[in-house]
Enzyme design. Structure first.
Site, short mmCIF file in Angstrom:
data_model
loop_
_atom_site.label_atom_id
_atom_site.label_comp_id
_atom_site.label_asym_id
_atom_site.label_seq_id
_atom_site.Cartn_x
_atom_site.Cartn_y
_atom_site.Cartn_z
N GLU A 49 0.82 -1.22 0.00
CA GLU A 49 0.00 0.00 0.00
C GLU A 49 0.85 1.27 0.00
OE1 GLU A 49 -2.54 -3.23 1.86
OE2 GLU A 49 -0.49 -2.50 2.16
N PHE A 111 -11.82 -7.52 13.66
CA PHE A 111 -10.67 -7.92 12.84
C PHE A 111 -10.38 -6.87 11.77
CE2 PHE A 111 -9.06 -10.21 9.02
CZ PHE A 111 -7.82 -10.55 9.53
N GLN A 112 -9.15 -6.41 11.72
CA GLN A 112 -8.69 -5.40 10.78
C GLN A 112 -9.49 -4.09 10.88
OE1 GLN A 112 -8.29 -7.15 6.81
NE2 GLN A 112 -6.20 -7.80 7.33
N LYS A 161 -17.98 -1.62 5.06
CA LYS A 161 -18.36 -2.61 4.05
C LYS A 161 -19.87 -2.67 3.83
CE LYS A 161 -17.31 -7.39 2.71
NZ LYS A 161 -16.60 -8.63 3.11
N MET A 469 23.41 10.43 3.76
CA MET A 469 23.10 11.70 4.42
C MET A 469 23.24 11.59 5.93
SD MET A 469 22.54 14.84 3.93
CE MET A 469 21.82 15.22 2.33
#
Length: 555
Positions: A49, A111-112, A161, A469
């Site tokens: 993602e 969940f999630q 959903k 850096m």
């Protein structure tokens, strides 16, 4: 006829003329992806993602369109957060859709499940949790308007959903009505007249141009202003590629790793004309000694930026393009060259330099060669680090919008997916990634997406086996006590490229760069170019923390 909210979402995107979505599916977004099955919108399946949001960011910078992202709930949504913050800091228009657990499970630690709207409040221009499916078309219309107007930025829409599966009568709004959101586009006439008066009196003017020039598509007006008043132009890092890199009035970048001549010009000017820039700490150095004898004209679409860091004498809130179009007819042609002669003397006295005669391959040489081969006309995307600054210093951008890089947040891992997104948006143009070996390894899984999408992206790794850096900062601030900056192992990048079916080259010397770089850039399809460069090379000049921008050191 009723359709699902998910189908309505896709039709809304089609109404907004969205051509591509960068995304990664999951359980909470199944309705959205099922609706996409019947749409002509192109979906680019990334490998993480993070790659989706950076790719949409690069696409938006390259095309000027709103980038669109789709991710699932929970970890899919949280994997977007760094990229959202990156777009927010650099004022990039994105609309992001995240899936969410059904509304009756929100707040139950399902969940999630994660509160992505709460998490992203500080790094979005606006966000929505959709509770009423019938409101989704209006929300999407508003989201695209908010993302692209005023000071652009990311807008997130979180869609449970069950809401996505609900049936609605689809009607897409023709207009946007948002109470309290009315960006100011036209500058105040009195302030524009006062700016013209100050410009007419100035003897040592400098134009300080930031990323707002690119955001407002006002490069032509910037060029006209500079040539009318015969004033030198210095860019912030984000403003690079808004003014021709080979123009005689161009000073280069100012600030922390800017040219000494640019910093001296700003410090000694009597009028600083700031356009679409925010006076961030990387530009100003010690604030009390920044342009100490100058009157300041500041044009910006975001009123919160004006006067935030530097006192301003003539504030003008408005779109830079519109303000310049109203200002230019009020200005007289300026012919005095004494100020330019002083600047030219500084440029001769303080040029950028590196040890070009060294037997080791210097990263600056690779960038100079890239500039020579492309004529400054490529779209160059970078990651973050030393290589980013060498591109800023040694690549002379001639193509407007030719630089795509992470400025405000400084996100390692940005370069590869952003270049990928830019190439998706500009299929007929040459897009080249310049990246360090550290940042490349953060998102190199997107090589698979590049191959799958048949993108002819050219990737140059300035490979020094260190976090360059950070190592440089440890040299300066930690007395050379190098800690956790050496890569004792990473893969052979040429072999890695071949594993993905990508043509690879490795270059160790200037002679190999001279011979192979033009050939590699001319190859069809994706190419990875692994340049083994000196680990000890540092970015010079450098302004130390708390110092004036005239007190730069060589590293």
């Amino acid at each position: 006829m009723e359709i699902t909210a998910a189908q309505a979402l896709v039709q809304c995107l089609e109404k907004e003329q969205v051509e591509v979505i960068f995304g990664y599916p999951g359980g909470a977004t199944l309705p959205l992806y099922d609706a996409l099955y019947d749409s002509p919108i192109r979906h680019v399946l990334v490998r993480h993602e993070q790659g989706a949001v950076h790719a949409a960011d690069g696409y938006a910078r390259a095309t000027g369109r709103v980038g669109v992202v789709m991710a699932t709930s929970g970890p899919g949504a949280t994997n977007l957060v760094t990229g959202i913050a990156n777009a927010y800091m650099d004022s990039i228009p994105l609309v992001l859709f995240t899936g969410q657990v059904p509304t009756n499970q929100v707040g139950t630690d399902a969940f999630q499940e994660v509160d992505i709207t709460g998490i992203t409040i500080p790094v979005t221009k606006h966000n929505y949790l959709v509770k009423d499916a019938a409101q989704l078309p209006r929300i999407i219309k508003n989201a695209f308007h908010i993302a692209a107007t005023g000071r652009p930025g990311p807008v997130l829409i979180d869609l449970p959903k069950d809401v996505a599966q609900a049936m609605i009568k689809f009607q897409y709004p023709e207009t946007v009505q948002l109470r309290g959101y009315r960006p100011t586009f036209r500058g105040h006439p009195h302030q524009i007249a006062e700016a013209a008066r100050l410009i007419g009196r100035a003897e040592r003017p400098v134009i300080y141009a930031g990323g707002g020039i690119l955001g407002s598509r006002s490069s032509a007006e910037l060029l006209a202003l500079a040539e009318t008043i015969n004033a030198p132009v210095t860019n912030t890092f984000m403003g690079l590629s808004s003014f021709p890199g080979d123009h005689p009035l161009f000073l280069g970048m100012l600030g922390l790793h800017g040219k000494r001549s640019a910093n001296l010009a700003v410090t000694n000017c009597d009028l600083l004309i700031a356009l679409g820039a925010r006076f961030d700490d990387r530009v100003t150095g010690k604030v009390a000694e920044f342009a100490p004898r100058a009157g300041v004209i500041h044009v910006d679409i975001d009123p919160a930026e004006i006067g935030k860091n530097i006192p301003v004498h003539v504030p003008i809130v408005g779109d830079v393009k519109q303000v310049l179009q109203e200002l230019l007819p009020r200005l007289k042609k300026r012919t005095d060259t004494r100020w330019l002669e002083q600047i030219q003397a500084w440029q001769k006295e303080y040029p950028l330099f590196y040890d070009a005669g060294c037997s080791e391959l210097k990263p600056q040489y690779v960038v100079e060669k890239l500039d020579e081969i492309t004529g400054g006309n490529a779209v160059v995307a970078t990651d973050v680090g030393q290589h980013q600054m060498w591109v800023a210093q040694f690549y002379r951008f001639k193509r407007v919008g030719g630089l795509i890089s992470s400025g405000g947040l400084g996100t390692m891992g940005f370069g590869l997916p952003a270049a990928m997104g830019a190439q998706v948006g500009l299929p007929g143009e040459q897009v080249i990634l310049v990246v360090g070996d550290g940042g490349f390894q953060m998102t190199m899984q997107e090589l698979a997406t590049i191959v799958e999408q048949k993108l002819p992206l050219k990737m140059i790794i300035l490979n020094n086996y260190v976090l360059g850096m950070v190592r440089q900062l440890q040299k300066v601030y930690c007395q050379g006590r190098y800690m956790a900056v050496d890569f004792r192992f990473h893969p052979d990048f040429e072999t890695l490229a071949r594993a993905y079916g990508i043509k690879g080259y490795t270059m160790r010397t200037k002679e190999e760069v001279d011979e192979l770089l033009p050939r590699a850039l001319a190859e069809p399809g994706a190419v990875l170019i692994n340049c083994l460069v000196s680990a000890e090379e540092n970015v010079s000049p450098m302004v130390l923390a708390g110092k004036s921008i005239t007190e730069a050191i060589d590293c």
